[in-house]
Design a protein around this motif. Sequence first.
Motif, PDB file in Angstrom:
ATOM      1  N   PHE A 153       0.768  -1.294   0.067  1.00 58.70           N
ATOM      2  CA  PHE A 153       0.047   0.065  -0.202  1.00 58.70           C
ATOM      3  C   PHE A 153       1.154   1.185  -0.070  1.00 58.70           C
ATOM      4  O   PHE A 153       0.628   2.366  -0.721  1.00 58.70           O
ATOM      5  CB  PHE A 153      -1.001  -0.111   1.253  1.00 58.70           C
ATOM      6  N   THR A 154       1.970   1.443   0.770  1.00 60.27           N
ATOM      7  CA  THR A 154       2.933   2.465   0.890  1.00 60.27           C
ATOM      8  C   THR A 154       3.591   2.863  -0.575  1.00 60.27           C
ATOM      9  O   THR A 154       3.541   3.882  -0.948  1.00 60.27           O
ATOM     10  CB  THR A 154       3.882   2.398   1.853  1.00 60.27           C
ATOM     11  N   VAL A 155       3.952   1.641  -1.081  1.00 58.38           N
ATOM     12  CA  VAL A 155       4.649   1.813  -2.198  1.00 58.38           C
ATOM     13  C   VAL A 155       3.604   2.198  -3.467  1.00 58.38           C
ATOM     14  O   VAL A 155       3.735   2.988  -4.319  1.00 58.38           O
ATOM     15  CB  VAL A 155       5.484   0.575  -2.680  1.00 58.38           C
ATOM     16  N   LEU A 188      14.751   6.512  -4.262  1.00 57.39           N
ATOM     17  CA  LEU A 188      13.463   6.008  -4.126  1.00 57.39           C
ATOM     18  C   LEU A 188      13.430   4.566  -4.561  1.00 57.39           C
ATOM     19  O   LEU A 188      12.582   3.851  -4.058  1.00 57.39           O
ATOM     20  CB  LEU A 188      12.250   7.281  -4.455  1.00 57.39           C
ATOM     21  N   ARG A 189      13.759   4.407  -5.702  1.00 58.09           N
ATOM     22  CA  ARG A 189      13.639   3.080  -6.449  1.00 58.09           C
ATOM     23  C   ARG A 189      14.406   1.968  -5.669  1.00 58.09           C
ATOM     24  O   ARG A 189      14.126   0.996  -5.325  1.00 58.09           O
ATOM     25  CB  ARG A 189      14.400   3.174  -7.747  1.00 58.09           C
ATOM     26  N   GLN A 190      15.488   2.529  -5.031  1.00 56.82           N
ATOM     27  CA  GLN A 190      16.444   1.449  -4.359  1.00 56.82           C
ATOM     28  C   GLN A 190      15.797   0.921  -3.002  1.00 56.82           C
ATOM     29  O   GLN A 190      15.927   0.026  -2.460  1.00 56.82           O
ATOM     30  CB  GLN A 190      17.930   2.183  -4.109  1.00 56.82           C
ATOM     31  N   LEU A 191      15.054   2.220  -2.512  1.00 60.27           N
ATOM     32  CA  LEU A 191      14.401   1.900  -1.288  1.00 60.27           C
ATOM     33  C   LEU A 191      13.234   0.737  -1.403  1.00 60.27           C
ATOM     34  O   LEU A 191      13.131  -0.070  -0.644  1.00 60.27           O
ATOM     35  CB  LEU A 191      13.792   3.016  -0.684  1.00 60.27           C
ATOM     36  N   ALA A 192      12.670   1.281  -2.442  1.00 64.35           N
ATOM     37  CA  ALA A 192      11.488   0.166  -2.820  1.00 64.35           C
ATOM     38  C   ALA A 192      11.871  -0.901  -3.011  1.00 64.35           C
ATOM     39  O   ALA A 192      11.012  -2.148  -2.717  1.00 64.35           O
ATOM     40  CB  ALA A 192      10.425   1.071  -4.047  1.00 64.35           C
ATOM     41  N   GLU A 193      12.926  -1.369  -3.613  1.00 62.64           N
ATOM     42  CA  GLU A 193      13.547  -2.592  -4.167  1.00 62.64           C
ATOM     43  C   GLU A 193      14.353  -3.238  -3.236  1.00 62.64           C
ATOM     44  O   GLU A 193      14.910  -4.437  -3.496  1.00 62.64           O
ATOM     45  CB  GLU A 193      14.131  -2.529  -5.551  1.00 62.64           C
ATOM     46  N   ALA A 318       4.807   2.603   8.271  1.00 68.91           N
ATOM     47  CA  ALA A 318       4.669   2.242   6.616  1.00 68.91           C
ATOM     48  C   ALA A 318       5.066   1.232   6.482  1.00 68.91           C
ATOM     49  O   ALA A 318       4.822   0.510   4.942  1.00 68.91           O
ATOM     50  CB  ALA A 318       5.422   3.258   5.834  1.00 68.91           C
ATOM     51  N   ALA A 319       5.747   0.333   7.180  1.00 67.06           N
ATOM     52  CA  ALA A 319       6.134  -1.153   6.656  1.00 67.06           C
ATOM     53  C   ALA A 319       5.298  -2.088   7.030  1.00 67.06           C
ATOM     54  O   ALA A 319       5.432  -3.118   6.557  1.00 67.06           O
ATOM     55  CB  ALA A 319       7.748  -1.100   7.461  1.00 67.06           C
ATOM     56  N   GLY A 320       4.337  -1.862   8.232  1.00 63.75           N
ATOM     57  CA  GLY A 320       3.695  -3.065   8.864  1.00 63.75           C
ATOM     58  C   GLY A 320       2.319  -2.862   9.628  1.00 63.75           C
ATOM     59  O   GLY A 320       2.068  -3.787  10.267  1.00 63.75           O
ATOM     60  N   ALA A 321       1.832  -1.527   9.375  1.00 63.18           N
ATOM     61  CA  ALA A 321       0.942  -1.520  10.603  1.00 63.18           C
ATOM     62  C   ALA A 321      -0.610  -1.583  10.205  1.00 63.18           C
ATOM     63  O   ALA A 321      -1.566  -1.556  11.095  1.00 63.18           O
ATOM     64  CB  ALA A 321       0.872  -0.066  10.882  1.00 63.18           C
ATOM     65  N   MET A 322      -0.970  -2.346   8.939  1.00 63.92           N
ATOM     66  CA  MET A 322      -2.301  -2.024   8.286  1.00 63.92           C
ATOM     67  C   MET A 322      -3.143  -3.370   8.821  1.00 63.92           C
ATOM     68  O   MET A 322      -2.415  -4.455   9.343  1.00 63.92           O
ATOM     69  CB  MET A 322      -2.274  -1.795   6.984  1.00 63.92           C
ATOM     70  N   ILE A 323      -4.371  -3.138   8.695  1.00 65.77           N
ATOM     71  CA  ILE A 323      -5.268  -4.009   9.112  1.00 65.77           C
ATOM     72  C   ILE A 323      -6.193  -4.430   8.032  1.00 65.77           C
ATOM     73  O   ILE A 323      -6.569  -3.496   7.109  1.00 65.77           O
ATOM     74  CB  ILE A 323      -6.286  -3.618  10.296  1.00 65.77           C
ATOM     75  N   SER A 324      -6.638  -5.675   7.706  1.00 65.78           N
ATOM     76  CA  SER A 324      -7.528  -5.914   6.522  1.00 65.78           C
ATOM     77  C   SER A 324      -8.251  -7.209   6.687  1.00 65.78           C
ATOM     78  O   SER A 324      -8.232  -7.712   7.839  1.00 65.78           O
ATOM     79  CB  SER A 324      -6.739  -6.143   5.342  1.00 65.78           C
ATOM     80  N   ASP A 325      -9.263  -7.628   5.780  1.00 66.13           N
ATOM     81  CA  ASP A 325      -9.832  -8.990   6.080  1.00 66.13           C
ATOM     82  C   ASP A 325      -9.604  -9.645   4.694  1.00 66.13           C
ATOM     83  O   ASP A 325      -9.340  -9.382   3.606  1.00 66.13           O
ATOM     84  CB  ASP A 325     -11.279  -8.741   6.558  1.00 66.13           C
ATOM     85  N   GLY A 363      10.365  -6.799  -6.561  1.00 67.31           N
ATOM     86  CA  GLY A 363      10.329  -5.456  -7.610  1.00 67.31           C
ATOM     87  C   GLY A 363      10.196  -4.193  -6.603  1.00 67.31           C
ATOM     88  O   GLY A 363      11.058  -4.028  -5.708  1.00 67.31           O
ATOM     89  N   LEU A 364       9.093  -3.531  -6.836  1.00 64.52           N
ATOM     90  CA  LEU A 364       9.209  -2.118  -6.002  1.00 64.52           C
ATOM     91  C   LEU A 364       8.101  -2.558  -5.002  1.00 64.52           C
ATOM     92  O   LEU A 364       6.879  -2.405  -5.293  1.00 64.52           O
ATOM     93  CB  LEU A 364       8.538  -1.027  -6.758  1.00 64.52           C
ATOM     94  N   GLY A 365       8.410  -2.847  -3.929  1.00 63.44           N
ATOM     95  CA  GLY A 365       7.434  -3.349  -2.630  1.00 63.44           C
ATOM     96  C   GLY A 365       6.611  -4.442  -3.195  1.00 63.44           C
ATOM     97  O   GLY A 365       5.403  -4.698  -2.734  1.00 63.44           O
ATOM     98  N   ILE A 366       7.273  -5.416  -3.839  1.00 69.37           N
ATOM     99  CA  ILE A 366       6.220  -6.623  -4.483  1.00 69.37           C
ATOM    100  C   ILE A 366       7.332  -7.998  -4.634  1.00 69.37           C
ATOM    101  O   ILE A 366       8.256  -7.620  -5.151  1.00 69.37           O
ATOM    102  CB  ILE A 366       5.447  -6.049  -5.449  1.00 69.37           C
TER     103      ILE A 366
END
Length: 439
Positions: A153-155, A188-193, A318-325, A363-366
Amino acid sequence: MTTHRRRSAVMAAAAAGLVALSLPAGAGAGAAYARDAAATVPYAPSTVANAPAVPNAPTAPTAPAVTVPVPAPTPAPPPASDEFPQLTPAVARQLDDAIRKVQTEAKVPGVIVALSAPGKGEYVRSFGIADKATGAPMTPGLNMRIGSETKTFTVTALLELVDEGKVGLDDPIGKYVEGVPNGDRITLRQLAEMRSGLFNYSEDEGFFKALTSDPRRPFTPQELLAYSFRHPVLFEPGAKFYYCNTNLILLGLVVEKVSGIPLAEYINREVVEPAGLRHTLFPTGAEFPKPHAHGYTDQTATGKTEDATDWNPSWGWAAGAMISDLTDLRSWAKTLATGTLLTPATQAERLKVIDALPGTGYGLGIFNVQGWIGHNGSLPGYQSLTVYLPQAQATLVVLLNTDIAYQGSEPSTLFGRAITEIVTPEHVFTLPAQPVTGH
């Protein structure tokens, strides 16, 4: 590995799900199988679409007054090994058995699984318990913490800003955040990858002590970066892959600076809502909408298993706080892998993977694990896996309420492997755990 290093390894992975610890026998593990029927979603009609032909069924005559013998039915050829199967009751029984086997061996209290592909039906199941104290069963509608799936989501938020021309993937992070080691050269690319070379803050000893001494305390992004920046950089920007939560904290700050609003607000408004997700949120504290499963971890000060349900996930931010179902993640799997929220050019940049781990590209956050595209997640008490196989347009989501490893492997990966060995033997999900701390 010392006790501290053993624990810090998983804390470093807590938003990642790449390393976990062994699991002591837990009350309720593998229990409540009798309740599974009540927590089972019925098969879609297409799951029985391949029922065998009835022998000697009547056939249309080829000409008037001519009797045509009815031949014995010819068995259909087996599907190609890379073809996604019909999710028939027989396949479902195989999946049930495989999932229960992993759950029992790894002592996972509860797990929810959804598997589907167009025209092939769907498999939706829950097993075990959501709360050891009450014995309440796991059900498909529970909210769950998703750990490092937050990174997707952040990426996505960052890439939306790329599409708007407000940031460039090859901009240095120093353009947006001051004080970053090598900030004039890390892009920013290197951060995402995951190729920045920055130290992973969640491996820092001081961070581990601060979190485990008071897991309900809030952390700010600046506090998290301070734990990282007290360490020297590990390698030159772009030199290698190193899974690091610090990278995503920095990208979250970029989104905030460029958008002018808090990251949680931006993601909820610009990513979650446009994606049509109704039960996904970026929390601002320890809030956890009901109904939710209780989560169990041994990432504790004593090393004993505790209930981590109400721990504050701000340390993952931004690395791990989210909630979903389950329902939302089934939708998000395709949105993420196909780039619904992005331009085709930007999505293509996202999916350019580099060698990360054996059989795995990043890849970029994936991740791309043997063709399955998506991400896993882990933080104290919870693990998740949301992936999409483009060839079959297949979606797999696994949610569980523990992050405790079994024989050095993450339980989410064990479930993913067991499931894909049955349905996609040419694309078996085999994300290896990192052999060192900090991932």
